[in-house]
Motif scaffolding. Structure first.
Motif, PDB file in Angstrom:
ATOM      1  N   SER A   1      -2.345  -4.751  -9.744  1.00 12.51           N
ATOM      2  CA  SER A   1      -1.498  -4.960  -8.558  1.00 12.51           C
ATOM      3  C   SER A   1      -1.480  -6.417  -8.093  1.00 12.51           C
ATOM      4  CB  SER A   1      -1.981  -4.054  -7.416  1.00 12.51           C
ATOM      5  OG  SER A   1      -2.143  -2.732  -7.836  1.00 12.51           O
TER       6      SER A   1
ATOM      7  N   LEU B   1      -2.619   0.521  -4.513  1.00 12.79           N
ATOM      8  CA  LEU B   1      -2.013   0.010  -5.737  1.00 12.79           C
ATOM      9  C   LEU B   1      -0.591  -0.471  -5.480  1.00 12.79           C
ATOM     10  CD1 LEU B   1      -3.026   3.009  -8.032  1.00 12.79           C
ATOM     11  CD2 LEU B   1      -4.096   0.753  -8.069  1.00 12.79           C
TER      12      LEU B   1
ATOM     13  N   SER C   1       1.435  -1.098 -11.142  1.00 11.78           N
ATOM     14  CA  SER C   1       0.060  -0.738 -11.510  1.00 11.78           C
ATOM     15  C   SER C   1      -0.164   0.761 -11.335  1.00 11.78           C
ATOM     16  CB  SER C   1      -0.955  -1.527 -10.679  1.00 11.78           C
ATOM     17  OG  SER C   1      -0.946  -2.876 -11.083  1.00 11.78           O
ATOM     18  N   SER C   2       0.413   1.331 -10.290  1.00  9.48           N
ATOM     19  CA  SER C   2       0.297   2.771 -10.084  1.00  9.48           C
ATOM     20  C   SER C   2       0.894   3.531 -11.264  1.00  9.48           C
ATOM     21  CB  SER C   2       1.000   3.183  -8.792  1.00  9.48           C
ATOM     22  OG  SER C   2       1.027   4.591  -8.683  1.00  9.48           O
TER      23      SER C   2
ATOM     24  N   LYS D   1      -4.491   8.016  -2.839  1.00  9.67           N
ATOM     25  CA  LYS D   1      -3.894   6.804  -3.390  1.00  9.67           C
ATOM     26  C   LYS D   1      -2.742   6.362  -2.497  1.00  9.67           C
ATOM     27  CE  LYS D   1      -4.192   9.325  -7.079  1.00  9.67           C
ATOM     28  NZ  LYS D   1      -5.488   9.950  -6.878  1.00  9.67           N
TER      29      LYS D   1
END
Length: 199
Positions: free
Chosen positions: A136, A59, A63-64, A94
């Protein structure tokens, strides 16, 4: 060897911007406006199946943060996700590409804050299986430009917005893709899978 898979919801004219209408984009909110309950039910099933089949998430920083804030305060009645999908996303490793992010909020998260191309190339060597990219779009452009993306999955929504941010707004050259699969989701959505042709 890892395989980077970009997964996105898009309009018929390729817009990916503000699907839920929360970013303030004048034409945002298209995700729920033009689909029925069967479409959403089948969309959730496809998203869940996809998440269960991957080994990691990749990501961008914004976006994360968006996903983390949603996931960590999520209402279980939210129709856009299934509990199975949410649990899987929370548990996946992640990798977050950001030069400014200090606290990723997620558990099981690693911030990649060096040379993005080098670190993502190393990630592909390290992870065995699919590495899924949600949102992302700045990162997506880098992945496409640097020939790091392997597959593109698009769920196309039956609306034309005429303006808005698109995945392929700023490619510097032609990018050939090979159609792998296409299928209908619900009554009004179409799901396409493409492989990037690496030349």
């Amino acid at each position: 060897m890892g395989k980077i898979v970009i997964s996105s919801n898009v309009t018929l004219d390729g817009v990916v911007q503000d699907p839920d209408g929360e970013e303030g984009f004048e034409r945002g909110g298209w995700f729920h406006q033009f689909v029925g309950s069967k479409d959403l039910e089948d969309w959730v099933a496809r998203e869940t199946e996809e998440a269960l089949g991957v080994e990691a998430l990749l990501l961008g920083g914004r976006s994360s943060e968006w996903f983390a804030s949603r996931m960590l305060s999520r209402d279980d009645a939210d129709i856009r996700v299934s509990p199975e999908w949410a649990d899987r996303v929370k548990s996946l490793p992640k990798y977050i590409v950001s030069s400014t992010l200090e606290d990723p909020q997620w558990s099981n998260a690693t911030v990649l804050n060096g040379d993005a191309v080098k670190e993502i190339s190393e990630l592909k060597r390290k992870v065995d299986g699919e590495i899924l990219v949600y949102g992302s779009y700045q990162l997506v452009r880098t992945l496409i430009e640097q020939n790091l993306a392997d597959e593109l999955r698009l769920v196309v929504f039956p609306v034309v917005l005429g303006t808005g941010l698109r995945i392929f707004d700023e490619t510097s050259d032609k990018k050939p893709l090979h159609l792998v699969n296409t299928r209908k989701i619900g009554d009004g959505l179409v799901f396409y899978t493409y492989e990037f042709v690496q030349g």
